[in-house]
Design an enzyme around this catalytic site. Sequence first.
Site, PDB file in Angstrom:
ATOM      1  N   LYS A   9     -21.928 -50.988  21.349  1.00  0.00           N
ATOM      2  CA  LYS A   9     -20.895 -51.929  20.919  1.00  0.00           C
ATOM      3  C   LYS A   9     -21.498 -53.181  20.263  1.00  0.00           C
ATOM      4  O   LYS A   9     -22.717 -53.390  20.319  1.00  0.00           O
ATOM      5  CB  LYS A   9     -20.037 -52.316  22.125  1.00  0.00           C
ATOM      6  N   TYR A  49      -9.027 -46.089  20.119  1.00  0.00           N
ATOM      7  CA  TYR A  49      -8.444 -46.604  21.364  1.00  0.00           C
ATOM      8  C   TYR A  49      -6.938 -46.353  21.458  1.00  0.00           C
ATOM      9  O   TYR A  49      -6.228 -47.083  22.133  1.00  0.00           O
ATOM     10  CB  TYR A  49      -8.750 -48.097  21.497  1.00  0.00           C
ATOM     11  N   PHE A  57      -4.444 -55.610  26.913  1.00  0.00           N
ATOM     12  CA  PHE A  57      -5.776 -55.888  26.369  1.00  0.00           C
ATOM     13  C   PHE A  57      -6.046 -55.198  25.034  1.00  0.00           C
ATOM     14  O   PHE A  57      -7.129 -55.346  24.461  1.00  0.00           O
ATOM     15  CB  PHE A  57      -6.860 -55.488  27.380  1.00  0.00           C
ATOM     16  N   ARG A  85     -22.420 -40.586  30.807  1.00  0.00           N
ATOM     17  CA  ARG A  85     -21.552 -41.471  31.601  1.00  0.00           C
ATOM     18  C   ARG A  85     -22.324 -42.043  32.796  1.00  0.00           C
ATOM     19  O   ARG A  85     -22.204 -43.230  33.108  1.00  0.00           O
ATOM     20  CB  ARG A  85     -20.313 -40.725  32.091  1.00  0.00           C
ATOM     21  N   THR A  91     -17.844 -48.810  34.175  1.00  0.00           N
ATOM     22  CA  THR A  91     -17.275 -49.601  33.088  1.00  0.00           C
ATOM     23  C   THR A  91     -17.370 -51.091  33.377  1.00  0.00           C
ATOM     24  O   THR A  91     -17.689 -51.886  32.496  1.00  0.00           O
ATOM     25  CB  THR A  91     -15.801 -49.200  32.856  1.00  0.00           C
ATOM     26  N   ARG A 102     -25.379 -50.385  31.709  1.00  0.00           N
ATOM     27  CA  ARG A 102     -24.539 -51.554  32.013  1.00  0.00           C
ATOM     28  C   ARG A 102     -25.087 -52.348  33.191  1.00  0.00           C
ATOM     29  O   ARG A 102     -24.993 -53.572  33.216  1.00  0.00           O
ATOM     30  CB  ARG A 102     -23.107 -51.109  32.279  1.00  0.00           C
ATOM     31  N   ASN A 112     -19.464 -54.920  27.648  1.00  0.00           N
ATOM     32  CA  ASN A 112     -20.247 -53.994  28.487  1.00  0.00           C
ATOM     33  C   ASN A 112     -21.180 -53.082  27.709  1.00  0.00           C
ATOM     34  O   ASN A 112     -21.574 -52.031  28.183  1.00  0.00           O
ATOM     35  CB  ASN A 112     -19.328 -53.206  29.427  1.00  0.00           C
ATOM     36  N   HIS A 115     -20.265 -47.523  24.930  1.00  0.00           N
ATOM     37  CA  HIS A 115     -19.142 -46.619  25.191  1.00  0.00           C
ATOM     38  C   HIS A 115     -19.673 -45.194  25.175  1.00  0.00           C
ATOM     39  O   HIS A 115     -20.512 -44.849  24.346  1.00  0.00           O
ATOM     40  CB  HIS A 115     -18.067 -46.752  24.102  1.00  0.00           C
ATOM     41  N   GLU A 126     -13.407 -38.139  19.413  1.00  0.00           N
ATOM     42  CA  GLU A 126     -14.104 -39.330  18.942  1.00  0.00           C
ATOM     43  C   GLU A 126     -15.131 -38.984  17.866  1.00  0.00           C
ATOM     44  O   GLU A 126     -15.270 -39.715  16.884  1.00  0.00           O
ATOM     45  CB  GLU A 126     -14.735 -40.061  20.125  1.00  0.00           C
TER      46      GLU A 126
END
Length: 151
Positions: A9, A49, A57, A85, A91, A102, A112, A115, A126
Amino acid sequence: MERTFVMIKPDGVQRNLIGKIISRFEDKGYRIVAMKLMQVTRDLAERHYEEHRGKPFFESLIDYITSGPVVVMVLEGKDVVAGVRKMNGATNPAEAAPGTIRGDYALDIGRNVIHGADSVESAQREISIYFKEEELLNYEKVTEKWIYEYE
């Protein structure tokens, strides 16, 4: 072998974490089959998203993910969705274990760093948002015989 989608990100890019994060995936043994540095447009962000549309949010998420460059990639490997993951960590960085991306690099849920797709189906969706089929490479690495036990 399965494939997953990963995005470093804007905060990860701005904090110069690209190389450190990619190294973790390579060290694990995952194969990078596509990767690019890009600016996410509002249209791409909204498609990515979509499941969060209407949530409080949503707008701040779209603003954040479009605020600077990101690195998007497709990784391939055995059980790669679950593996990535786990490597990413929870998250919420406050709940992420030390040693996860993270857990080591993030402090705030809104920043964070990374993704990763949450299922094989999400990964496929995605990947199709960010990559054309011809951008996904098929190749073998000579080290794979030392990573995987093939029958």
